[in-house]
Design a protein around this motif. Structure first.
Motif, PDB file in Angstrom:
ATOM      1  N   GLU A 268       0.836  -1.216   0.000  1.00  0.00           N
ATOM      2  CA  GLU A 268       0.000   0.000   0.000  1.00  0.00           C
ATOM      3  C   GLU A 268       0.864   1.257   0.000  1.00  0.00           C
TER       4      GLU A 268
ATOM      5  N   GLN B 152       1.245   4.273  -2.916  1.00  0.00           N
ATOM      6  CA  GLN B 152       1.000   5.708  -2.721  1.00  0.00           C
ATOM      7  C   GLN B 152       1.851   6.563  -3.645  1.00  0.00           C
TER       8      GLN B 152
ATOM      9  N   ARG C 264       2.070   6.160  -6.604  1.00  0.00           N
ATOM     10  CA  ARG C 264       1.312   6.277  -7.853  1.00  0.00           C
ATOM     11  C   ARG C 264       0.137   7.241  -7.719  1.00  0.00           C
ATOM     12  N   TYR C 265       0.086   7.969  -6.603  1.00  0.00           N
ATOM     13  CA  TYR C 265      -1.035   8.878  -6.325  1.00  0.00           C
ATOM     14  C   TYR C 265      -1.447   9.723  -7.530  1.00  0.00           C
TER      15      TYR C 265
ATOM     16  N   LYS D 284      -3.284   7.886 -10.541  1.00  0.00           N
ATOM     17  CA  LYS D 284      -4.543   7.179 -10.370  1.00  0.00           C
ATOM     18  C   LYS D 284      -5.716   8.136 -10.519  1.00  0.00           C
ATOM     19  N   GLY D 285      -6.861   7.566 -10.808  1.00  0.00           N
ATOM     20  CA  GLY D 285      -8.041   8.387 -11.043  1.00  0.00           C
ATOM     21  C   GLY D 285      -8.605   8.974  -9.764  1.00  0.00           C
ATOM     22  N   LEU D 286      -9.792   9.504  -9.859  1.00  0.00           N
ATOM     23  CA  LEU D 286     -10.412  10.190  -8.736  1.00  0.00           C
ATOM     24  C   LEU D 286     -10.534   9.297  -7.507  1.00  0.00           C
ATOM     25  N   PHE D 287     -10.942   8.065  -7.723  1.00  0.00           N
ATOM     26  CA  PHE D 287     -11.124   7.180  -6.590  1.00  0.00           C
ATOM     27  C   PHE D 287      -9.923   6.281  -6.445  1.00  0.00           C
ATOM     28  N   PHE D 288     -10.075   5.144  -5.771  1.00  0.00           N
ATOM     29  CA  PHE D 288      -8.867   4.405  -5.425  1.00  0.00           C
ATOM     30  C   PHE D 288      -8.657   3.156  -6.285  1.00  0.00           C
TER      31      PHE D 288
ATOM     32  N   LYS E 281      -6.953   0.872  -8.644  1.00  0.00           N
ATOM     33  CA  LYS E 281      -5.602   0.789  -9.204  1.00  0.00           C
ATOM     34  C   LYS E 281      -5.709   0.181 -10.599  1.00  0.00           C
TER      35      LYS E 281
END
Lengths: 270, 337
Positions: free
Chosen positions: A104, A108, A110-111, A114-118, A120
């Motif tokens: 995890e 992070q 890759r924050y 990544k799109g709006l939500f989580f 991956k």
């Protein structure tokens, strides 16, 4: 001010007359230099001379006056995310309060991607797996970071920086907490990483650039192409390492006879 | 067990807690009666003759609104506590760290002392003024902290929150000392209770709690990153100052709406996030929604105990949350995962 002799079109970072500090007390005064793409720069100077502050300022984390350009663009005109797409920053992290798994934590990095939500996406997962693998962290990917030793945590945070896939890597005392074997592996990894090229979202390929503060003079000198000497918040010299690391200059910057000290303390291993 | 199945278990637990909160009390209502009343009310059908008419009004007018209010207040407090702890990187931070409760209490005290509260308008005025004063205190803390410290660092925020709380509390003490006749009412208001909660309370609380939780959940990744510290979060691209202010405001809204309707209830905001992290890990996409469910369930149970164990005497629910919460917290926290 000493400028890098290379053509300015290749300068990935340039500072001109930068003054910065905390709460209006300047720590850095009138710093100017250019860093060529693909180079590794070691910052040298005694405690409190402003090395960490300089790294933070270049990463856009502190208010400053003067100009800082990354890849030809003023960082004042860049959003936080844009800066983070160029610069990964490994700071001195001593403790973590809340527990995440190693996987995890590296994810992070890759924050930005990544799109709006989580959710991956596959390439993010591939990058994280690859980074964990290359840093020898795959076995502990499921471990909680609060259960790691200082050295392991440091490697995880490095992995997070690498997963960010930025062309510029800033390292603030990355060898802290690392034992000798890991230090050697770390240096080897860094040397390898520097031979790669990174493709940015603008589809241009960049040679990785490193700016580091290394506690150990040998390490600092060994890895660097250029050395920046800092004293009391001012730049003493920015120059290619060859010819720059004289006993006289080191004594001046560190305020004591560094070279005699190192020589007289060399233990003869049998 | 995987987090998804644990989440389902938590959801069922929440449902069970609410049903218990509805059925158990000075008048016990059987499960079958409860279900037939609820289905009849929801579908607009008629209730079977076997169910006593008084049960219908106890259930529909008193128990259900009370249990749901407790659920949403517990949920809102737990979510705001989780947010505060994460962005301030401090396991001891709580919903009240920025002075929401002190501000709201002072506002309520002014309304009570001025004598507005006995009129019909007063019933409306008390929560509105409490809410406004609570939020104003938080905004003042954020404003001054960000003006004095351009980096908006955590210890500045915590320190200012504490100093402001103490300052406002001192004003409150002065006000109560000078108006002793109103003191009891004020103390009762501050202790917090769910008695007398009606459907309109549920409506407001549920909207704030659910929308607030959803909004905070959208910031899960920023919250994850902020637990490592501002610099670490900035390094991967979080606009920390903006994210922190947004989240502090959201957390304060959640706390503010709870305090203004039910008074100051402690402990849930502090412990539930820790319990949730123990069970589900620290990733906020789990911590936030599940803190809401666990906090809500916990509050419903606490309220159930508050009104039953010494019935007909009612114990302040804040005392129960601490009395059962403290040992339960120690058990969960020190038990190996």
């Amino acid at each position: 001010m000493t400028n890098n002799p290379l053509n300015s079109a290749n300068n990935i970072i340039s500072l001109s007359h930068v003054t910065a500090g905390y709460d209006k007390t300047p720590v850095l005064q009138d710093i100017s230099f250019d860093i060529a793409e693909g180079h590794c720069v070691s910052l040298l100077g005694s405690n409190g001379c402003g090395k960490t502050t300089l790294l933070r300022t270049i990463a856009g984390m502190l208010p400053f006056s003067g100009d800082i350009h990354i890849n030809g663009k003023s960082i004042n005109a860049m959003k936080r995310k844009e800066i983070a797409s160029y610069v990964a920053f490994l700071s001195q992290i001593s403790s973590v309060y809340f527990s995440y798994s190693v996987y995890e934590t590296v994810m992070q990095g890759r924050y930005l991607h990544k799109g709006l939500f989580f959710e991956k996406n596959r390439s993010d997962r591939e990058i994280v797996d690859e980074t964990l693998e290359s840093l020898g962290l795959s076995q502990i990917a499921g471990k909680q970071i609060t259960a790691l030793s200082g050295g392991q945590l440091q490697r995880v945070m490095l992995a997070r920086c690498i997963a960010q896939r930025c062309p510029i890597l800033m390292l603030d005392e990355p060898m802290n907490h690392l034992d000798l074997k890991i230090q050697a592996e770390f240096m080897e990894y860094l040397a390898n990483w520097r031979t790669t090229t990174l493709t940015m979202p603008d589809n241009k390929a960049y040679k990785p650039t490193v700016i580091g503060v290394f506690h150990d003079l040998n390490t600092a000198a060994g890895i660097a192409d250029d050395i920046a000497f800092l004293k009391d918040g001012r730049l003493v010299l920015f120059a290619p390492k060859k010819g720059a690391l004289t006993a006289e200059r080191l004594s001046e910057v560190f305020d004591f006879d560094v070279v005699s000290y190192i020589k007289s303390h060399n233990y003869e291993f049998t | 067990m995987k987090n998804s199945s644990k989440s389902i278990a938590a959801g069922l637990l929440g449902l069970a807690a609410v049903i218990m909160g509805i059925c158990i009390g000075s008048v016990m209502i059987s499960l079958s009666d409860t279900f037939s009343i609820i289905t009849a009310k929801l579908t607009g059908g008629s209730i079977s003759q076997s169910v006593d008419a008084s049960l219908v009004s106890i259930l529909w007018e008193i128990r259900i609104p009370r249990a749901l209010s407790a659920f949403f207040v517990g949920g809102a407090l737990a979510v705001s506590g989780a947010v505060m702890q994460s962005i301030l990187q401090n396991p001891l931070a709580s919903s009240y760290t920025l002075g929401v409760s002190s501000g709201a209490s002072l506002g309520a005290a002014i309304v009570i002392v001025c004598g507005f509260s006995s009129s019909i308008l007063g019933f409306l005025l008390l929560p509105v003024v409490g809410f406004t004063c609570g939020l104003s205190t938080v905004f003042l803390v954020i404003l001054i902290a960000s003006k004095l410290d351009s980096g908006f660092k955590n210890h500045t925020i915590i320190l200012f929150g504490m100093v402001f709380s103490l300052f406002v509390n001192a004003a409150l003490t002065m006000l109560s000392a000078l108006n002793q006749s109103h003191m009891q009412r004020l103390i009762l208001w501050q202790m917090g209770t769910f008695s007398g909660k009606r459907w309109h309370h549920v409506a407001i609380l549920s909207v704030f709690c659910i929308l607030g939780t959803i909004a905070v959940t959208f910031y899960s990744r920023e919250l994850d990153l902020l637990t490592f510290g501002d610099e670490e979060a900035m390094a991967v691209g979080v606009d920390t100052k903006r994210a922190k202010i947004t989240l502090l405001v959201l957390a304060s809204l959640l706390t503010g709406i709870s305090v203004c309707f039910t008074g100051v209830i402690g402990f849930i905001d502090l412990t539930v996030p820790h319990i949730t992290r123990r069970i589900f890990g620290s990733s906020h996409k789990y911590v936030i929604p599940l803190s809401m469910i666990i906090g809500g369930s916990f509050m419903v149970i606490a309220d159930l105990l508050a009104r039953t164990i010494l019935a007909p005497q009612e114990i302040p629910v804040g005392a129960i949350t601490a009395l059962i919460g403290a040992p339960f917290f120690l058990y969960v926290y020190f038990k190996k995962r």
